[in-house]
Design a protein around this motif. Structure first.
Motif, PDB file in Angstrom:
ATOM      1  N   LYS A  34     -15.091  51.919  18.035  1.00  0.00           N
ATOM      2  CA  LYS A  34     -16.510  51.786  17.872  1.00  0.00           C
ATOM      3  C   LYS A  34     -16.790  51.374  16.191  1.00  0.00           C
ATOM      4  CE  LYS A  34     -19.054  50.955  21.717  1.00  0.00           C
ATOM      5  NZ  LYS A  34     -19.685  51.936  22.436  1.00  0.00           N
ATOM      6  N   HIS A  35     -16.254  52.579  15.590  1.00  0.00           N
ATOM      7  CA  HIS A  35     -16.617  53.116  13.946  1.00  0.00           C
ATOM      8  C   HIS A  35     -15.741  52.197  13.185  1.00  0.00           C
ATOM      9  CE1 HIS A  35     -18.366  56.152  15.024  1.00  0.00           C
ATOM     10  NE2 HIS A  35     -18.215  57.410  15.737  1.00  0.00           N
ATOM     11  N   HIS A  36     -14.435  51.567  13.273  1.00  0.00           N
ATOM     12  CA  HIS A  36     -13.783  50.614  12.628  1.00  0.00           C
ATOM     13  C   HIS A  36     -13.950  49.194  13.550  1.00  0.00           C
ATOM     14  CE1 HIS A  36     -12.420  54.055  10.959  1.00  0.00           C
ATOM     15  NE2 HIS A  36     -11.559  53.742  10.516  1.00  0.00           N
ATOM     16  N   HIS A  39     -13.486  47.099  18.162  1.00  0.00           N
ATOM     17  CA  HIS A  39     -13.445  46.924  19.148  1.00  0.00           C
ATOM     18  C   HIS A  39     -13.869  45.790  20.018  1.00  0.00           C
ATOM     19  CE1 HIS A  39     -17.578  47.594  17.515  1.00  0.00           C
ATOM     20  NE2 HIS A  39     -18.329  47.120  18.994  1.00  0.00           N
ATOM     21  N   GLN A  40     -14.484  44.894  18.910  1.00  0.00           N
ATOM     22  CA  GLN A  40     -14.478  43.335  18.708  1.00  0.00           C
ATOM     23  C   GLN A  40     -13.269  42.601  19.009  1.00  0.00           C
ATOM     24  OE1 GLN A  40     -16.334  42.837  14.716  1.00  0.00           O
ATOM     25  NE2 GLN A  40     -18.457  44.038  15.093  1.00  0.00           N
ATOM     26  N   LYS A  41     -13.932  41.626  19.785  1.00  0.00           N
ATOM     27  CA  LYS A  41     -12.623  40.469  20.118  1.00  0.00           C
ATOM     28  C   LYS A  41     -11.785  40.133  18.684  1.00  0.00           C
ATOM     29  CE  LYS A  41     -12.399  36.625  23.243  1.00  0.00           C
ATOM     30  NZ  LYS A  41     -10.791  36.390  21.704  1.00  0.00           N
ATOM     31  N   GLU A  42     -10.900  39.673  18.889  1.00  0.00           N
ATOM     32  CA  GLU A  42     -10.225  39.792  17.749  1.00  0.00           C
ATOM     33  C   GLU A  42     -10.671  37.919  16.500  1.00  0.00           C
ATOM     34  OE1 GLU A  42      -5.669  42.059  16.749  1.00  0.00           O
ATOM     35  OE2 GLU A  42      -6.311  41.002  18.610  1.00  0.00           O
ATOM     36  N   TYR A 180       1.415  27.255   1.786  1.00  0.00           N
ATOM     37  CA  TYR A 180       1.577  28.611   2.387  1.00  0.00           C
ATOM     38  C   TYR A 180       0.515  28.059   4.069  1.00  0.00           C
ATOM     39  CZ  TYR A 180       4.128  31.890   0.354  1.00  0.00           C
ATOM     40  OH  TYR A 180       5.475  32.629   0.193  1.00  0.00           O
ATOM     41  N   ASN A 181       1.175  27.793   5.142  1.00  0.00           N
ATOM     42  CA  ASN A 181       0.015  27.909   6.761  1.00  0.00           C
ATOM     43  C   ASN A 181       0.211  29.726   6.587  1.00  0.00           C
ATOM     44  OD1 ASN A 181      -1.144  25.032   7.200  1.00  0.00           O
ATOM     45  ND2 ASN A 181       0.901  24.278   6.550  1.00  0.00           N
ATOM     46  N   CYS A 182      -1.239  30.210   6.810  1.00  0.00           N
ATOM     47  CA  CYS A 182      -1.219  31.364   6.813  1.00  0.00           C
ATOM     48  C   CYS A 182      -1.681  31.556   8.528  1.00  0.00           C
ATOM     49  CB  CYS A 182      -1.605  32.071   5.837  1.00  0.00           C
ATOM     50  SG  CYS A 182      -1.897  34.256   5.497  1.00  0.00           S
ATOM     51  N   TYR A 183      -1.434  32.090   9.128  1.00  0.00           N
ATOM     52  CA  TYR A 183      -2.098  32.389  10.489  1.00  0.00           C
ATOM     53  C   TYR A 183      -2.219  34.257  10.733  1.00  0.00           C
ATOM     54  CZ  TYR A 183      -1.118  27.558  11.125  1.00  0.00           C
ATOM     55  OH  TYR A 183      -0.454  26.126  10.870  1.00  0.00           O
ATOM     56  N   VAL A 184      -4.364  34.746  10.934  1.00  0.00           N
ATOM     57  CA  VAL A 184      -3.895  35.595  10.660  1.00  0.00           C
ATOM     58  C   VAL A 184      -4.641  36.509  11.118  1.00  0.00           C
ATOM     59  CG1 VAL A 184      -4.622  37.792   9.577  1.00  0.00           C
ATOM     60  CG2 VAL A 184      -3.421  35.930   7.952  1.00  0.00           C
ATOM     61  N   LEU A 185      -4.258  37.691  12.442  1.00  0.00           N
ATOM     62  CA  LEU A 185      -4.870  37.927  13.241  1.00  0.00           C
ATOM     63  C   LEU A 185      -6.073  38.724  13.015  1.00  0.00           C
ATOM     64  CD1 LEU A 185      -3.311  37.729  16.876  1.00  0.00           C
ATOM     65  CD2 LEU A 185      -5.605  36.541  16.885  1.00  0.00           C
ATOM     66  N   HIS A 186      -7.253  38.875  13.007  1.00  0.00           N
ATOM     67  CA  HIS A 186      -7.780  39.802  12.593  1.00  0.00           C
ATOM     68  C   HIS A 186      -9.324  40.239  12.933  1.00  0.00           C
ATOM     69  CE1 HIS A 186     -11.003  37.651   9.750  1.00  0.00           C
ATOM     70  NE2 HIS A 186      -9.399  37.191  10.338  1.00  0.00           N
ATOM     71  N   TYR A 187      -9.913  41.988  12.913  1.00  0.00           N
ATOM     72  CA  TYR A 187     -11.414  42.138  13.736  1.00  0.00           C
ATOM     73  C   TYR A 187     -12.273  41.094  12.540  1.00  0.00           C
ATOM     74  CZ  TYR A 187      -8.259  44.361  16.755  1.00  0.00           C
ATOM     75  OH  TYR A 187      -7.390  44.482  17.519  1.00  0.00           O
TER      76      TYR A 187
END
Ligand SMILES: *[C@@H]1O[C@H](CO)[C@@H](O)[C@H](O)[C@H]1NC(C)=O
Ligand SMILES: *[C@@H]1O[C@H](CO)[C@@H](O)[C@H](O)[C@H]1NC(C)=O
Ligand SMILES: *[C@@H]1O[C@H](CO)[C@@H](O)[C@H](O)[C@H]1NC(C)=O
Length: 187
Positions: A34-36, A39-42, A180-187
């Motif tokens: 949770k501190h970072h 815990h949220q959905k990507e 460039y087509n860039c697909y990124v998973l992040h929070y």
């Protein structure tokens, strides 16, 4: 006698504790996610932009800092870039950031670069955030895929990939435009 044994045992415990601390036991610890915010959905973000490289002319944005040992494939060459990234194909469209890094000739029998790039974005909520790409770029293939290995700011904990396609390449002027087509998973 019992007292002595107890004191002896306590001393051993103390020694173990000191040894553990000295061992770097506090070097790494498990944290609450949770501190970072992880815990949220990507989220999956798609970024679309054009990379403009120019090696010649009055204002080149790249410079070859190590000449190749094979001119035919550019094997052994190292080029440092600070190339603009734009929203559309024309060079004078809106700049969203810079591609700062290195591409190096890593293949002897074809033109295949090792790409080490940081995309430093500078518009909207992505201003100041970066995405890092590390991959293999065989520039004469129609579509190339390279991994996104990380990011900062909005893109902390990023992973994903880019798909790139050359739109323009002129060896005389030393100019290239790559989509460039860039697909990124992040929070
Ligand atoms: C590559 O080409 C350049 C410019 O034509 C030349 O100066 C250089 O000697 C060549 N290098 C090799 C390894 O053939
Ligand atoms: C961009 O350049 C083209 C010609 O190269 C020109 O026609 C166009 O007006 C320019 N656009 C902007 C926004 O400067
Ligand atoms: C991006 O951030 C920098 C540094 O904080 C700031 O100077 C600049 O004005 C910002 N640009 C935009 C378009 O928000």
């Amino acid at each position: 006698m019992t007292k002595l044994i107890l004191i002896f045992a306590a001393q051993i415990l103390l020694l173990v504790a000191v040894a553990t601390a000295g061992d770097g036991a506090s070097f790494a610890r498990t944290m609450n996610q949770k501190h970072h915010g992880i815990h949220q959905k990507e989220k999956l973000t798609h970024l679309h932009f054009y990379w403009h490289d120019s090696t010649k002319g009055r204002n080149p944005s790249s410079v070859m800092i190590q000449q190749p040992i094979l001119n035919s494939t550019l094997f052994g060459s190292i080029t440092m870039t600070d190339d603009p990234l734009t929203t559309d194909e024309p060079r004078n469209s809106t700049v969203v950031g810079q591609a700062q890094g290195i591409y190096a000739g890593a293949a002897q029998r074809e033109v295949g670069f090792l790409m080490v790039l940081n995309f430093a974005f500078k518009i909207g909520k992505y201003n100041g955030s970066t995405i890092t790409v590390l991959g293999r770029n065989t520039v004469f293939s129609k579509v190339r895929e390279m991994p996104v290995v990380g990011g900062s700011g909005m893109f902390r904990f990023a992973s994903g990939y880019v798909e790139v396609q050359t739109k323009l390449f002129d060896s005389k002027t030393g100019e290239a435009t790559v989509e460039y087509n860039c697909y990124v998973l992040h929070y």
